[in-house]
Design a protein around this motif. Structure first.
Motif, short mmCIF file in Angstrom:
data_model
loop_
_atom_site.label_atom_id
_atom_site.label_comp_id
_atom_site.label_asym_id
_atom_site.label_seq_id
_atom_site.Cartn_x
_atom_site.Cartn_y
_atom_site.Cartn_z
N LEU A 39 -15.90 120.50 91.28
CA LEU A 39 -15.39 120.65 89.92
C LEU A 39 -13.93 120.20 89.86
N ALA A 40 -13.47 119.91 88.66
CA ALA A 40 -12.06 119.60 88.41
C ALA A 40 -11.58 118.51 89.38
N ASP A 41 -10.39 118.69 89.97
CA ASP A 41 -9.85 117.68 90.87
C ASP A 41 -10.64 117.52 92.16
N ALA A 42 -11.53 118.46 92.45
CA ALA A 42 -12.34 118.36 93.67
C ALA A 42 -13.32 117.19 93.61
N THR A 77 -18.53 115.65 83.74
CA THR A 77 -17.45 115.74 82.77
C THR A 77 -16.10 115.62 83.47
N CYS A 78 -15.97 116.25 84.63
CA CYS A 78 -14.73 116.19 85.42
C CYS A 78 -14.49 114.77 85.93
N MET A 79 -15.58 114.09 86.33
CA MET A 79 -15.46 112.70 86.76
C MET A 79 -14.94 111.84 85.61
N ASP A 80 -15.55 111.98 84.46
CA ASP A 80 -15.17 111.17 83.29
C ASP A 80 -13.72 111.41 82.90
#
Length: 114
Positions: A39-42, A77-80
């Protein structure tokens, strides 16, 4: 036993993702089925072609080790939001969704968050 590990931090700059991956690797050597959800920056942990200084840990190599027996899912969503495309992701890691994370959370025996 099925275990879901959720990573939130970037691959470098903190050691949270590194430590989560260390645990995932150790669990992969047991009978446990390990799923990593980034998730997020991961999500950047799954970036293909990482080049780290000599003697420094390489998150991509650690992720590939987990992928041999487990699976790695990335929040789409985090990738985008980070402009990170499917073509940049390590082989066998997969774009995913919050709905799939919710399903996996309900289906596993343990959830660990880093």
């Amino acid at each position: 036993m099925n275990i879901l590990i959720i990573l939130n931090d970037p691959p470098y700059g903190t050691e949270r993702s590194y430590n989560g991956l260390r645990l995932a690797k150790a669990l992969s050597k047991t009978d446990a089925k390990v799923t990593l959800f980034l998730l997020a920056d991961a999500v950047v942990c799954a970036k293909r072609g990482q080049k780290t200084p000599q003697g420094f840990y390489n998150i991509e190599l650690m992720l590939n080790s987990v992928l041999r027996k487990g699976e790695v899912l990335l929040c789409g969503t985090c990738m985008d939001a980070r402009g990170f495309t499917d073509d940049e992701v390590v082989q066998d890691a997969k774009r995913s969704t919050m709905a799939e994370l919710a399903d996996r959370t309900l289906a596993v025996d343990k959830v660990l968050v880093f």
